[in-house]
Every structure is written in structure tokens, then in C-alpha cells.
Design a protein around this motif. Structure first.
Motif, PDB file in Angstrom:
ATOM      1  N   THR A  42      58.970  68.083  36.303  1.00 48.56           N
ATOM      2  CA  THR A  42      59.149  66.600  36.562  1.00 48.56           C
ATOM      3  C   THR A  42      60.010  66.246  37.471  1.00 48.56           C
ATOM      4  O   THR A  42      61.067  67.023  37.697  1.00 48.56           O
ATOM      5  CB  THR A  42      59.181  65.976  35.152  1.00 48.56           C
ATOM      6  OG1 THR A  42      60.545  66.504  34.612  1.00 48.56           O
ATOM      7  CG2 THR A  42      58.226  66.319  34.115  1.00 48.56           C
TER       8      THR A  42
ATOM      9  N   ILE B 154      58.394  58.249  30.788  1.00 50.47           N
ATOM     10  CA  ILE B 154      59.092  59.518  29.910  1.00 50.47           C
ATOM     11  C   ILE B 154      58.355  59.724  28.659  1.00 50.47           C
ATOM     12  O   ILE B 154      57.909  60.955  28.381  1.00 50.47           O
ATOM     13  CB  ILE B 154      60.671  59.172  29.772  1.00 50.47           C
ATOM     14  CG1 ILE B 154      61.256  59.298  31.103  1.00 50.47           C
ATOM     15  CG2 ILE B 154      61.216  60.217  28.860  1.00 50.47           C
ATOM     16  CD1 ILE B 154      62.710  58.762  31.237  1.00 50.47           C
ATOM     17  N   GLU B 155      58.073  58.651  27.927  1.00 47.72           N
ATOM     18  CA  GLU B 155      57.592  59.201  26.683  1.00 47.72           C
ATOM     19  C   GLU B 155      56.026  59.400  26.828  1.00 47.72           C
ATOM     20  O   GLU B 155      55.744  60.482  26.034  1.00 47.72           O
ATOM     21  CB  GLU B 155      57.614  57.680  25.865  1.00 47.72           C
ATOM     22  CG  GLU B 155      56.798  57.900  24.352  1.00 47.72           C
ATOM     23  CD  GLU B 155      57.603  58.776  23.480  1.00 47.72           C
ATOM     24  OE1 GLU B 155      57.087  59.136  22.377  1.00 47.72           O
ATOM     25  OE2 GLU B 155      58.797  58.911  23.638  1.00 47.72           O
TER      26      GLU B 155
ATOM     27  N   ALA C 296      56.304  63.222  27.772  1.00 49.27           N
ATOM     28  CA  ALA C 296      56.923  63.810  26.543  1.00 49.27           C
ATOM     29  C   ALA C 296      55.742  64.244  25.701  1.00 49.27           C
ATOM     30  O   ALA C 296      55.434  65.386  25.259  1.00 49.27           O
ATOM     31  CB  ALA C 296      57.880  63.178  26.106  1.00 49.27           C
TER      32      ALA C 296
ATOM     33  N   GLU D   2      53.968  67.909  24.766  1.00 50.26           N
ATOM     34  CA  GLU D   2      53.894  68.322  23.338  1.00 50.26           C
ATOM     35  C   GLU D   2      52.640  68.535  22.950  1.00 50.26           C
ATOM     36  O   GLU D   2      52.291  69.718  22.366  1.00 50.26           O
ATOM     37  CB  GLU D   2      54.657  67.328  22.521  1.00 50.26           C
ATOM     38  CG  GLU D   2      55.985  67.241  22.641  1.00 50.26           C
ATOM     39  CD  GLU D   2      56.671  65.991  21.993  1.00 50.26           C
ATOM     40  OE1 GLU D   2      57.959  66.244  21.463  1.00 50.26           O
ATOM     41  OE2 GLU D   2      55.987  65.023  21.715  1.00 50.26           O
TER      42      GLU D   2
ATOM     43  N   ARG E  12      64.234  62.880  24.610  1.00 52.86           N
ATOM     44  CA  ARG E  12      62.498  63.218  24.607  1.00 52.86           C
ATOM     45  C   ARG E  12      62.462  64.257  25.560  1.00 52.86           C
ATOM     46  O   ARG E  12      61.507  65.090  25.022  1.00 52.86           O
ATOM     47  CB  ARG E  12      61.896  61.767  24.819  1.00 52.86           C
ATOM     48  CG  ARG E  12      61.903  60.900  23.763  1.00 52.86           C
ATOM     49  CD  ARG E  12      61.292  61.518  22.415  1.00 52.86           C
ATOM     50  NE  ARG E  12      59.734  61.500  22.731  1.00 52.86           N
ATOM     51  CZ  ARG E  12      59.018  62.451  22.653  1.00 52.86           C
ATOM     52  NH1 ARG E  12      59.550  63.696  21.902  1.00 52.86           N
ATOM     53  NH2 ARG E  12      57.802  62.436  22.543  1.00 52.86           N
ATOM     54  N   LEU E  13      62.753  64.451  26.845  1.00 53.08           N
ATOM     55  CA  LEU E  13      62.294  65.173  27.620  1.00 53.08           C
ATOM     56  C   LEU E  13      63.092  66.324  27.691  1.00 53.08           C
ATOM     57  O   LEU E  13      62.510  67.542  27.936  1.00 53.08           O
ATOM     58  CB  LEU E  13      62.256  64.571  28.945  1.00 53.08           C
ATOM     59  CG  LEU E  13      61.127  65.123  29.992  1.00 53.08           C
ATOM     60  CD1 LEU E  13      59.697  65.499  29.537  1.00 53.08           C
ATOM     61  CD2 LEU E  13      61.029  64.535  31.366  1.00 53.08           C
TER      62      LEU E  13
ATOM     63  N   LEU F 117      62.500  69.549  25.546  1.00 51.97           N
ATOM     64  CA  LEU F 117      61.334  70.348  25.846  1.00 51.97           C
ATOM     65  C   LEU F 117      61.274  71.052  27.097  1.00 51.97           C
ATOM     66  O   LEU F 117      60.510  71.929  27.325  1.00 51.97           O
ATOM     67  CB  LEU F 117      60.035  69.138  26.483  1.00 51.97           C
ATOM     68  CG  LEU F 117      59.912  68.027  25.156  1.00 51.97           C
ATOM     69  CD1 LEU F 117      58.644  67.118  25.378  1.00 51.97           C
ATOM     70  CD2 LEU F 117      59.461  68.906  23.908  1.00 51.97           C
TER      71      LEU F 117
END
Length: 268
Positions: free
Chosen positions: A78, A87-88, A91, A95, A128-129, A132
Motif C-alpha cells: 500500500t 484505509i478501512e 483493511a 482481511e 487497522r492497517l 495486517l
């Protein structure tokens, strides 16, 4: 001919020096098929970013879905994500689609100084990111924003990578391009702390260097390299790209991801 695919989720650079354009050049130069999900379209050149437009969230997600369902990228990275909402969406896609070998380049500011990440998006990036990611690749100013403090000395940089790792990622490489002296980056995965040093290239033409570095790591992972060797190869690659940077435009010229192919070409 069968080669692995890699995915870049980032912004488009109309000047061709950074973002999606730099990522795709890097993938191609390193023998990986490049795919993309564009998050924003920027109006920029070597002098800076004059404007940008975020793409609709459903289009961002649709691009990722289309690539993954058919081309099965082995690694992804990214770059410019711009907003908490993007971003959400990214993410959630990572997932749900179980995208692995993720390199997160926490892009916040363009080379010319324009902000590419809203202030309110930093928390989403952090919470959030980053958890991951297989590895994150912040430069010193980005790491300072993520940690909320100044990072100056070598010892502070070593403490910083440990604190960044605690955010939940698999590894960290803290880039030292904004510091003085040799171009020294520090890698930490919880077990190995390794300094990666190269002679600093005396040039202002470094546009796209961070994008190229993170894309090269993703390419290495796509080709099956373990994490640290992928970072080491990416360091070598971006150093060559900076040393062979292009004298074009009137601002910060772009690094040259095609340098290794041009160097290998037979003389005419």
C-alpha cells in the motif's frame, strides 16, 4: 511464461515518478507482473502535488476484488491511502480476501511537501492497517507521526523500530534517508535487528524512492524471498535507482527503477 503477480494499492502520479507508476515499473524491472488498485488520482510533477481526487470507495474495493479473484497476487503493498474511509475499505479487503505478504508504506507527505494523508487518517493507519502488515517501511518523519515523538539518534531509531513493531506488524524497516551521513535503514522483526547501510548518493532527484523501495520488497516476497533478504535486495535496488535517477523536470527528478535493465543492455 509464468511469473508471480504483485498488487499495489496506491495513488496515481501524473508525473510518472512515484505512486502506482513507480510501483509498476519496479515490479516489471524485478520480473513480477504488476497489478494495481488506484486509491486517488493526483495532479503532480517534479515540483509537487497541485491537487488530488480520492476515488469512490466502491471502485477502490472493486479493483482489489477484480485483481485477487483472477490474478492471485502473491504479495501486495500500500502507498497513498489518503482518508480514514479508504484505509478501512482496504483493511477489510485485505482481511476478507486473505491477502498475504503485505508491505505497508505509510505515505503521508509528497516529496514536494504536499500532504497525502489526512490528519484524522493516522489512527486508522496505526490501528487497522499496520497490524495486517508483514512489514512497514516508514521514513523518519512518518515514524515520528506514528509514535508521537521525535526520533534523532541511532539509539532512538533502534527503540523506535521496537515500538513500531509493537503496533502489530510482522517487521519494520525504518528508513534513514532524512538523517545525515550514510543512507542507513534499520530492520527489526522481533528477533533480528539489522542496520542496512549504503553510501548516500549526492542528488536531489529522489522522487519515488520510498515507493520504489516498498515495491521492491513486495516483489522480493512475491518471488519467494524471506523477509530480511527481500529488504536487503530492495535496499540494493533502490540505491541503484537513486544513483541512476533521471534528470527530468524542474524539481525533484524521479529515481529510475529501470536502471538494472538499462545497465544490463548490450552497448550499441
Amino acid at each position: 511464461m509464468k511469473i508471480p503477480a504483485a498488487l499495489t494499492i496506491a495513488g496515481s502520479d501524473s508525473g510518472g515518478g512515484a505512486g502506482i507508476q513507480a510501483d509498476l515499473k519496479t515490479f516489471a524491472a524485478l520480473g513480477v507482473h504488476g497489478t494495481s488498485a488506484i486509491t486517488a488520482v493526483t495532479a503532480q510533477n517534479t515540483r509537487g502535488v497541485s491537487d488530488y481526487l480520492e476515488l469512490p470507495l466502491d471502485i477502490v474495493r472493486a479493483q482489489i476484488d477484480a485483481v485477487v479473484e483472477d490474478l492471485s497476487p502473491v504479495a501486495a503493498k500500500t502507498g497513498m491511502l489518503a482518508s480514514p474511509e479508504i484505509i478501512e475499505v482496504v483493511a477489510i479487503a485485505i482481511e476478507e480476501l486473505q491477502i498475504t505478504n503485505l508491505v505497508v508504506d505509510p505515505v503521508m507527505v509528497a516529496k514536494g511537501g504536499a500532504k497525502l494523508l489526512r490528519d484524522e487518517a493516522v489512527a486508522g493507519l496505526r490501528e487497522r492497517l499496520i497490524p495486517l502488515a508483514s512489514i512497514i517501511t516508514p521514513n523518519l518523519p512518518e515514524a515520528e507521526v506514528l509514535l508521537g515523538r521525535r526520533i534523532a539518534t541511532r539509539e532512538e531509531r533502534e527503540r523506535a523500530v521496537a515500538e513500531l513493531l509493537a503496533l502489530g506488524c510482522g517487521a519494520v524497516v525504518l528508513k534513514g534517508g532524512h538523517a545525515g551521513g550514510p543512507a542507513a535503514d534499520v530492520f527489526f522483526d522481533g528477533e533480528q535487528l539489522v542496520w542496512l547501510e549504503a553510501e548516500r548518493v549526492p542528488t536531489g532527484n529522489t522522487h519515488g524512492s520510498g515507493c520504489t523501495f516498498s515495491a521492491a520488497i513486495a516483489a522480493g516476497l512475491a518471488l519467494g524471498l524471506p523477509l530480511l533478504p527481500a529488504v536487503e535486495e530492495a535496499k540494493r535496488f533502490v540505491t541503484g535507482a537513486i544513483a541512476n535517477a533521471l534528470e527530468i523536470g524542474h524539481g525533484h527528478g524521479p529515481v529510475n527503477p529501470m536502471w538494472c535493465l538499462q545497465a544490463a543492455a548490450p552497448p550499441e
